[in-house]
Scaffold this motif. Structure first.
Motif, mmCIF file in Angstrom:
data_model
loop_
_atom_site.group_PDB
_atom_site.id
_atom_site.type_symbol
_atom_site.label_atom_id
_atom_site.label_comp_id
_atom_site.label_asym_id
_atom_site.label_seq_id
_atom_site.Cartn_x
_atom_site.Cartn_y
_atom_site.Cartn_z
ATOM 1 N N LYS A 92 0.848 -1.206 0.000
ATOM 2 C CA LYS A 92 0.000 0.000 0.000
ATOM 3 C C LYS A 92 0.880 1.251 0.000
ATOM 4 N N THR A 94 3.990 1.539 -0.912
ATOM 5 C CA THR A 94 4.783 1.654 -2.149
ATOM 6 C C THR A 94 3.948 2.248 -3.270
ATOM 7 N N LYS A 95 2.695 1.817 -3.342
ATOM 8 C CA LYS A 95 1.784 2.340 -4.370
ATOM 9 C C LYS A 95 1.662 3.869 -4.222
ATOM 10 N N SER A 98 5.302 5.604 -4.796
ATOM 11 C CA SER A 98 5.674 5.559 -6.228
ATOM 12 C C SER A 98 4.798 6.518 -7.024
ATOM 13 N N LYS A 120 4.000 -4.552 -9.639
ATOM 14 C CA LYS A 120 2.637 -4.053 -9.882
ATOM 15 C C LYS A 120 2.331 -2.755 -9.125
ATOM 16 N N VAL A 121 2.987 -2.564 -7.962
ATOM 17 C CA VAL A 121 2.732 -1.315 -7.235
ATOM 18 C C VAL A 121 3.751 -0.231 -7.595
#
Ligand code: E4P
Length: 215
Positions: A92, A94-95, A98, A120-121
């Motif tokens: 969470k 990292t999303k 990023s 994916k994140v």
């Protein structure tokens, strides 16, 4: 392949930087604790020595706290990559980080599926811990090959940072597999330029040279 030092020891970093082969640095809470110094102070010193990616790890476990900590670390210098552990909270965080443009190094990765999630994140780096897998009787390098295949299959941009390296063979295998980065302790890095035949050869050249009549 980029070569990083896995240390928070500024003397080691300074020495390796002088050899001209050091591309970056990774740290972790254990390495920082070993130095017994203020983390922010150490981090600033490292950024002054190395002009390359420097990973600094969050120690919070809740996503919102990781984000706050990550933002603070990222502000220290433009070269900072925020290290976030591979947990659901870490995903969470990292999303979010990023998405804001902070480069995240997802750490404590022990499987290719975890690496898929990191990509994916939007993690900039994924850090699979090879040596610790070897320690429990699993061939760590196998997951590097798997991650590389998965990333190629889906054209993920996340770079593979081979971590927990224990010896030069790990470095060679990482390079043969086309890993983007290998991070290693100073004790491993200093072994890379050495070869007994180089020493013997140099010794012979110098002895022969010394036999020349002096004017
Ligand atoms: C990665 O960035 C970690 O700091 C590191 O490589 C862990 O290695 P270890 O298993 O030797 O502690």
């Amino acid at each position: 392949m980029k070569l990083f030092l896995d240390t928070a020891n500024v003397e080691e970093i300074r020495a390796a930087a002088e050899w001209g082969i050091l591309d970056g640095v990774t740290t972790n809470p254990s390495l920082v604790a070993k130095e017994g110094r203020d983390f922010m102070e150490v981090l600033r010193e490292i950024t002054a020595i190395v002009d390359g990616p420097i990973s600094a790890e969050v120690v919070s476990t809740k996503a919102s706290d990781m984000v706050t900590e990550g933002r603070k670390l990222a502000k220290v210098h433009k070269n900072i990559y925020v290290k976030v552990p591979m947990t659901t909270e870490g995903l969470k965080a990292t999303k979010i980080l990023s998405g804001e443009g902070t480069r995240v190094n997802m750490t404590l990765v022990f499987s290719s599926l975890q690496a898929l999630l990191a990509a994916k994140v939007g993690a900039a780096y994924v850090s699979p811990f090879i040596g610790r897998l070897d320690d429990i009787g699993q061939t760590g390098m196998e997951i590097i090959e798997e991650i590389s295949t998965i990333y190629q299959n889906y054209s993920f941009k996340t770079e593979i940072l081979v971590a927990s390296i224990r010896h030069p063979i790990h470095v060679k295998e990482a390079a043969l597999l086309g890993a983007d980065i290998a991070t290693m302790p100073f004790s491993v890095l200093e072994k890379l330029p050495r070869h007994s035949l180089t020493d013997i050869g140099l010794d012979r050249f110098l002895k022969d040279w010394a036999k020349l009549p002096k004017k």
